[in-house]
Design a protein around this motif. Structure first.
Motif, mmCIF file in Angstrom:
data_model
loop_
_atom_site.group_PDB
_atom_site.id
_atom_site.type_symbol
_atom_site.label_atom_id
_atom_site.label_comp_id
_atom_site.label_asym_id
_atom_site.label_seq_id
_atom_site.Cartn_x
_atom_site.Cartn_y
_atom_site.Cartn_z
ATOM 1 N N LEU A 36 54.050 9.629 59.421
ATOM 2 C CA LEU A 36 53.361 10.511 60.368
ATOM 3 C C LEU A 36 54.041 10.479 61.735
ATOM 4 N N GLY A 37 54.568 9.297 62.100
ATOM 5 C CA GLY A 37 55.280 9.187 63.361
ATOM 6 C C GLY A 37 56.532 10.038 63.392
ATOM 7 N N VAL A 42 59.165 14.960 65.361
ATOM 8 C CA VAL A 42 59.767 16.270 65.065
ATOM 9 C C VAL A 42 58.977 17.379 65.765
ATOM 10 N N VAL A 43 57.649 17.265 65.750
ATOM 11 C CA VAL A 43 56.814 18.256 66.439
ATOM 12 C C VAL A 43 57.094 18.223 67.947
ATOM 13 N N THR A 44 57.250 17.017 68.505
ATOM 14 C CA THR A 44 57.562 16.890 69.935
ATOM 15 C C THR A 44 58.885 17.550 70.263
ATOM 16 N N LYS A 125 50.046 17.409 67.583
ATOM 17 C CA LYS A 125 50.352 16.048 68.032
ATOM 18 C C LYS A 125 49.084 15.228 68.238
ATOM 19 N N VAL A 126 48.041 15.862 68.776
ATOM 20 C CA VAL A 126 46.768 15.156 68.959
ATOM 21 C C VAL A 126 46.225 14.698 67.606
ATOM 22 N N GLY A 127 46.284 15.577 66.605
ATOM 23 C CA GLY A 127 45.815 15.220 65.273
ATOM 24 C C GLY A 127 46.622 14.085 64.666
ATOM 25 N N ALA A 133 49.658 7.920 63.962
ATOM 26 C CA ALA A 133 51.116 8.075 63.902
ATOM 27 C C ALA A 133 51.792 7.197 64.949
ATOM 28 N N TYR A 134 52.905 6.578 64.566
ATOM 29 C CA TYR A 134 53.704 5.775 65.486
ATOM 30 C C TYR A 134 54.667 6.685 66.235
#
Length: 517
Positions: A36-37, A42-44, A125-127, A133-134
């Protein structure tokens, strides 16, 4: 007393098995949070990439519509200036209005699209954070745990501290970047020399040459001598790295190199040399400055961590302390061997330039604090030492560590605190009332304006400084004792970066040696 039948025991057994089957295993949880991290990172990156893409799209949109409007407005202006207004010019003006409306609509659509994109990625990202997530896991996966942690911390620091500048219009920020160095220059020129006159310690120039020898027979090492001389030294020593390093650094006399390590493999493991200098009767432990990306990561891992030396509690530069602790036991065996080869009085000098200076000063302090060689003199001469300890702990090491700082060298003045103060100074120039200054505060003159900004931004807690007693060395060879206040501001001057070069230090040390009694 409860008596279970065979059937009830069987049911209980089934329940226990089921519970064990659904209970999450720690390794599975860690692996899931790690995965998840990676998604979070990747989303960031996607969020940052989208912001950059929208910025480029806005720039292209503005350019395109500006050209289109100019192509319509230009002929209209020419026609109106030659023959006055007409049906044709009215049509052209109408077309220009349509272009401008289309421009505004396009910009509004882009702003809306960016807002939706940013909100969607932010919610994602909040989810992911809520799911455990790390953060920084992508860096850890790609670079390895230690390096990934360092890079992640650096990226977070840069993002957090640079954010306020992103809210200032670029032209205003550029104007502040031009103005602040001129105010600093005026303040420097008005500052009295200060400090008592001093002399550099004996053999200082030779210790500096050992520090530069750790760069190896490379062009970086050749910076202390003309390239032609260095090239001949490398040519004579071809096939022998030790002789090449000593030749490039200009070290002559009876020297035995016990260990020479480039240190390019691991993070927080810098290049070093352990040698027996029979000419001066010392074991020399020389540490290299920044010469690789991993060295730069050690520099940038600058958050303070607790440290106790000699019963004094304080804080140290994390990256440099890690490097010193890694070398503490690693080099002890080589130093033991070198002391046996030395014979006579047992003396150890630790020296380094830049990153090597900070690590060397911490290393010598750790050795002395641990009582590694009872009765052996252990001291350190640090050239261009970075801000590696808090002021109290740094001053406590003055009896055995000397930091030599050339002119306006930026490295001894560079730290997280000084960079943040530079940011605050720029923001203050952009918006003086926000910092309690009148809009016309510059009218009092450059020196007073500089002082006003410094008072307005204040002094950040948790400051660091170079280690030991501080000697300010000028290019002409004059030397003075100075205090931590001499290096408490990051100066943006023309000589700030050139003054850090080994060649400049060597030239000034020669002049200072000639002036010494």
């Amino acid at each position: 007393q409860v008596v279970y039948s065979k059937r009830s025991r069987l049911v209980m057994a089934e329940i226990i098995v089921i519970d064990q089957a659904v209970a999450p295993d720690d390794a599975v949880v860690e692996r899931t949070r790690s995965q998840l991290g990676i998604v979070h990172d990747v989303v960031t990156l996607s969020d940052h990439g989208a912001a950059l893409g929208f910025s480029l799209a806005r720039a292209a949109t503005n350019l395109g519509f500006s050209i289109a409007a100019a192509c319509v407005r230009g002929p209209a202006d020419v026609l109106e200036s030659t023959s006055g207004k007409s049906r044709t010019t009215e049509v052209l003006r109408s077309v220009e209005d349509v272009v401008n409306v289309a421009h505004r609509l396009t910009r509004s659509s882009q702003d809306l699209a960016q807002g939706i994109t940013h909100a969607t990625l932010g919610a994602t990202k909040v989810g992911l954070n809520a799911a455990g997530a790390y953060e920084g896991e992508l860096c850890r996966t790609l670079l390895g745990g230690e390096a990934g942690d360092a890079v992640g911390a650096i990226i977070a620091l840069l993002g957090r501290e640079a954010a306020p500048l992103s809210r200032v219009p670029a032209p205003k920020l550029l104007e502040a970047l031009r103005e602040w160095p001129s105010l600093q220059r005026a303040a420097l020129d008005a500052r009295p020399p200060g400090g008592e006159e001093a002399y550099i310690p004996e053999h200082t120039e030779r210790w500096f040459r050992f520090a530069v020898a750790t760069y190896g027979s490379s062009m970086l090492g050749a910076l202390i001598e003309p390239v032609v001389v260095a090239a001949h030294a490398v040519k004579r020593a071809r096939g022998c790295p030790v002789a090449g390093a000593l030749g490039v650094a200009g070290i002559s006399g009876a020297v035995e190199v016990v260990r020479l390590e480039e240190g390019r493999g691991r993070l927080f493991s810098i290049g070093h040399m352990v040698a027996v200098d029979h000419e001066t009767g010392h074991v020399v432990v020389a540490l290299r400055g920044t010469a690789s990306v991993k060295d730069a990561l050690a520099d940038l891992a600058c958050h303070p961590v607790p440290l106790e030396l000699g019963g004094v509690q304080g804080f140290a530069h994390d990256g440099m302390l890690r490097a010193a602790r890694r070398l503490e036991s690693e080099l002890k065996e080589a130093v033991d061997e070198a002391l046996v080869r030395l014979g006579g009085p047992r003396r150890i000098v630790v020296c380094g330039h830049s990153l090597g200076a900070g690590v060397g000063a911490l290393l010598s302090a750790l050795w002395r604090d641990g009582g590694c060689w009872p009765g052996v003199e252990v001291r350190c001469v640090a050239f261009a030492c970075p801000q590696a300890l808090d002021p109290e702990l740094a001053a406590a090491l003055a009896n055995h560590t000397t930091s030599i700082i050339l002119g306006e060298d930026m490295v001894p003045r560079l730290s997280a605190s000084s960079v943040i103060e530079l940011r605050e100074a720029l923001l203050c120039l952009c918006d003086p009332p926000a910092y309690g200054l009148p809009a016309d505060f510059r009218a009092c003159g450059a020196v007073e304006a500089h002082a006003a900004v410094r008072r307005a931004i204040g002094v950040l807690p948790g400051r660091m400084c170079p280690i030991g007693r501080l000697l300010s060395l000028q290019s002409a060879g004059s030397v003075r004792f100075v205090g931590p206040d001499a290096v408490d501001e990051l100066f943006i001057t023309r000589d700030a970066a050139p003054a850090h070069l080994p060649k400049r230090y060597l030239s000034a040390l020669r002049a200072a040696s000639a002036a010494a009694p």
